[in-house]
Enzyme design. Structure first.
Site, PDB file in Angstrom:
ATOM      1  N   ARG A 191       0.945  -0.954  -0.265  1.00  0.00           N
ATOM      2  CA  ARG A 191       0.126   0.117  -0.107  1.00  0.00           C
ATOM      3  C   ARG A 191       0.770   0.971  -0.224  1.00  0.00           C
ATOM      4  NH1 ARG A 191      -3.178  -2.589  -1.142  1.00  0.00           N
ATOM      5  NH2 ARG A 191      -5.663  -3.225  -0.125  1.00  0.00           N
ATOM      6  N   GLU A 220      -4.197   7.488  -5.093  1.00  0.00           N
ATOM      7  CA  GLU A 220      -4.274   6.692  -6.368  1.00  0.00           C
ATOM      8  C   GLU A 220      -5.799   7.178  -6.951  1.00  0.00           C
ATOM      9  OE1 GLU A 220      -3.853   2.526  -5.594  1.00  0.00           O
ATOM     10  OE2 GLU A 220      -2.017   2.788  -4.558  1.00  0.00           O
ATOM     11  N   HIS A 239      -1.688  -0.186  -9.696  1.00  0.00           N
ATOM     12  CA  HIS A 239      -2.370  -0.549  -8.464  1.00  0.00           C
ATOM     13  C   HIS A 239      -2.087  -1.333  -9.653  1.00  0.00           C
ATOM     14  CE1 HIS A 239      -3.641  -0.722  -4.281  1.00  0.00           C
ATOM     15  NE2 HIS A 239      -3.564  -2.200  -5.620  1.00  0.00           N
TER      16      HIS A 239
END
Ligand SMILES: O=C(O)C(=O)CO
Length: 273
Positions: A191, A220, A239
């Site tokens: 993360r 993000e 991601h």
């Protein structure tokens, strides 16, 4: 509404639970990470919570390897050079980067994904695999448990696979990066919150470590003017850790099963204990 099917992008807190109403019985996230869920608050209200562990371990481990090689062998830079005319002639020292053979690889967080990464790294003939983890994880890979500081000091590649919790928030801060070798490569598929991103930008600018490969950032999506995107020695992916067709199908099905079981009072395959 009796159940919520959520992704990592939906923050589920008391306010959302209030809005959902008292008939809400299940919160099921289509992810292994659950830092976006206030699990304690759900429990307090008798709401069952589930995630999708295991099914995205292979996908995330594969992506971690891909990102590591992409960063160490400078693939985005090389592809850009092919496309924009930067490839003028073959040159002996152009686009060189460090190899994995005989390197020391350190994995921070040795749960399912960390161990799956280690298994995939081993065939690259690395010299040593180190890991840091709260508890010893007996393994047949030959990985050795060391302290976080030792791992930072010894590793040529530092891979962050740790779950994001208040304890792991920004563990990769300036002081941690300064302990790493100047030639080290940092990879994060956990993360973005595990990294002090401003410190990472400075460290990369200063050449205090060689490079970073990030599949996760804060926020993000990363804004287009983020300094990370201006650095040659930083590879950023959007991601996509779990984004294989197989993993995506499997976690979609498991999330549906979690919801059905949660509503009927049966055993949920991914219930968070
Ligand atoms: O499942 C998760 O937690 C993810 O981050 C997907 O990549």
């Amino acid at each position: 509404m009796n159940a919520l099917f959520v992704t990592i992008k939906e923050k589920i807190d008391g306010e959302v639970l209030d809005a959902a109403g008292p008939q809400l019985k299940v919160v099921a996230t289509i992810s292994v990470g659950h830092d976006h869920l206030d699990v304690a608050e759900c429990r307090k209200r008798g709401i069952r919570v589930a995630n999708t562990p295991e099914l995205l371990t292979d996908a995330t481990a594969e992506l971690t390897l891909a990102l590591l090689l992409c960063t160490s062998r400078r693939l985005p830079e090389a592809l850009n050079a092919v496309r924009d005319g930067g490839w003028t002639k073959w040159s002996l020292t152009w686009m060189v980067g460090p190899g994995l053979a005989d390197a020391t690889v350190g994995i921070v967080g040795f749960g399912r994904i960390g161990q799956a990464v280690a298994k995939r790294i081993k065939p690259f003939q690395v010299a040593r695999i180190l890991y840091s983890n709260r508890s010893e994880r007996p393994n047949d890979i030959g990985a050795t448990r060391v302290t976080f500081d030792e791992l930072l000091k010894e590793s040529d590649f530092v891979i962050c696979c740790i779950a994001f919790t208040p304890d792991s928030k920004e563990i990769f801060n300036r002081s941690a990066f300064e302990k790493m070798k100047k030639t080290a490569i940092f990879i994060n598929t956990s993360r973005g919150g595990t990294v002090d991103q401003a410190a990472l930008v400075e460290i990369l600018k200063e050449g205090r470590i060689r490079a970073a490969g990030l599949d996760v950032t804060t926020p993000e999506p990363l804004p287009l003017d983020s300094p990370l995107l201006k650095l040659k020695n930083c590879v950023v992916l959007p991601h996509i850790g779990s984004a294989t067709i197989e993993a995506t199908n499997a976690i979609a099905e498991m999330t549906a099963r979690n919801i059905l079981a949660g509503l009927t009072g049966d055993r949920m395959p991914g219930e968070l204990k």
